[in-house]
Scaffold this motif. Structure first.
Motif, short mmCIF file in Angstrom:
data_model
loop_
_atom_site.label_atom_id
_atom_site.label_comp_id
_atom_site.label_asym_id
_atom_site.label_seq_id
_atom_site.Cartn_x
_atom_site.Cartn_y
_atom_site.Cartn_z
N UNK A 16 4.09 4.72 24.92
CA UNK A 16 3.90 5.08 26.24
C UNK A 16 5.09 5.75 26.99
N UNK A 17 5.09 6.96 27.23
CA UNK A 17 6.12 7.69 28.08
C UNK A 17 5.66 7.98 29.39
N UNK A 18 6.66 8.44 30.32
CA UNK A 18 6.17 8.80 31.66
C UNK A 18 5.59 7.82 32.29
N UNK A 19 6.19 6.56 32.10
CA UNK A 19 5.20 5.39 32.63
C UNK A 19 5.06 5.44 34.26
N UNK A 20 4.06 5.00 34.93
CA UNK A 20 3.82 4.94 36.09
C UNK A 20 3.53 3.60 36.74
N UNK A 21 3.72 3.29 37.89
CA UNK A 21 3.42 1.80 38.53
C UNK A 21 1.86 1.41 38.07
N UNK A 22 1.00 2.53 38.17
CA UNK A 22 -0.43 2.13 38.00
C UNK A 22 -0.87 2.02 36.59
N UNK A 23 0.43 2.01 35.53
CA UNK A 23 0.10 1.78 34.29
C UNK A 23 0.24 0.09 34.13
N UNK A 24 0.68 -0.64 35.11
CA UNK A 24 0.90 -1.95 35.01
C UNK A 24 -0.22 -2.56 34.70
N UNK A 25 -0.17 -3.46 33.48
CA UNK A 25 -1.31 -4.14 33.27
C UNK A 25 -1.15 -4.94 31.98
N UNK A 26 -2.03 -5.93 31.59
CA UNK A 26 -1.86 -6.52 30.21
C UNK A 26 -2.52 -5.74 29.23
N UNK A 27 -1.92 -5.28 28.34
CA UNK A 27 -2.44 -4.39 27.16
C UNK A 27 -2.92 -5.25 25.95
N UNK A 28 -4.22 -4.75 25.40
CA UNK A 28 -4.97 -5.47 24.14
C UNK A 28 -4.80 -4.63 23.01
#
Length: 120
Positions: free
Chosen positions: A83-95
């Motif tokens: 995951x590159x160029x991460x944004x605040x909206x990428x905040x989550x639990x990833x499964x």
């Protein structure tokens, strides 16, 4: 049957990068299509991307296309989500999820999830 264990989540600043790993055990992982979903607080689970078991084709949600990359190492029975160029909206639990020689909207096998938090 296959068991999935995610790792690599954490806290990162916006614009940064993280790599998640999903280690598969049990039946030969190369026979499974594997992918990633995420769920943010108060939101529905969202498909992120997947990689097919045979040809290794990858597919991504529009929201992550061009920023996230899925790869697999069959020798290690592991799938990665870079995951590159991460944004605040990428905040989550990833499964991590997997399906045997196919891919369904709701795959049969799931990991426990790993938290990704992107600060602004």
């Amino acid at each position: 049957q296959v068991q999935l264990v995610e790792s690599g989540g954490g806290l990162v600043q916006a614009g940064g990068s993280l790599r998640l790993s999903c280690a598969a055990s049990g039946r030969t992982a190369s026979s499974y299509s594997m992918g990633w979903f995420r769920q943010a607080p108060g939101k529905e689970r969202e498909f992120v991307g997947n990689i097919w078991w045979a040809a290794g084709n990858t597919y991504y949600a529009d929201s992550v296309k061009g920023r996230f990359t899925i790869s697999r190492d069959n020798a290690k029975n592991t799938v990665y989500l870079q995951m590159n160029s991460l944004k605040p909206e990428d905040t989550a639990v990833y499964y991590c999820a997997a399906d045997y020689k196919t891919w369904k909207p709701n795959p049969d096998y799931w990991g426990q999830g790993t938290q990704v938090t992107v600060s602004s």
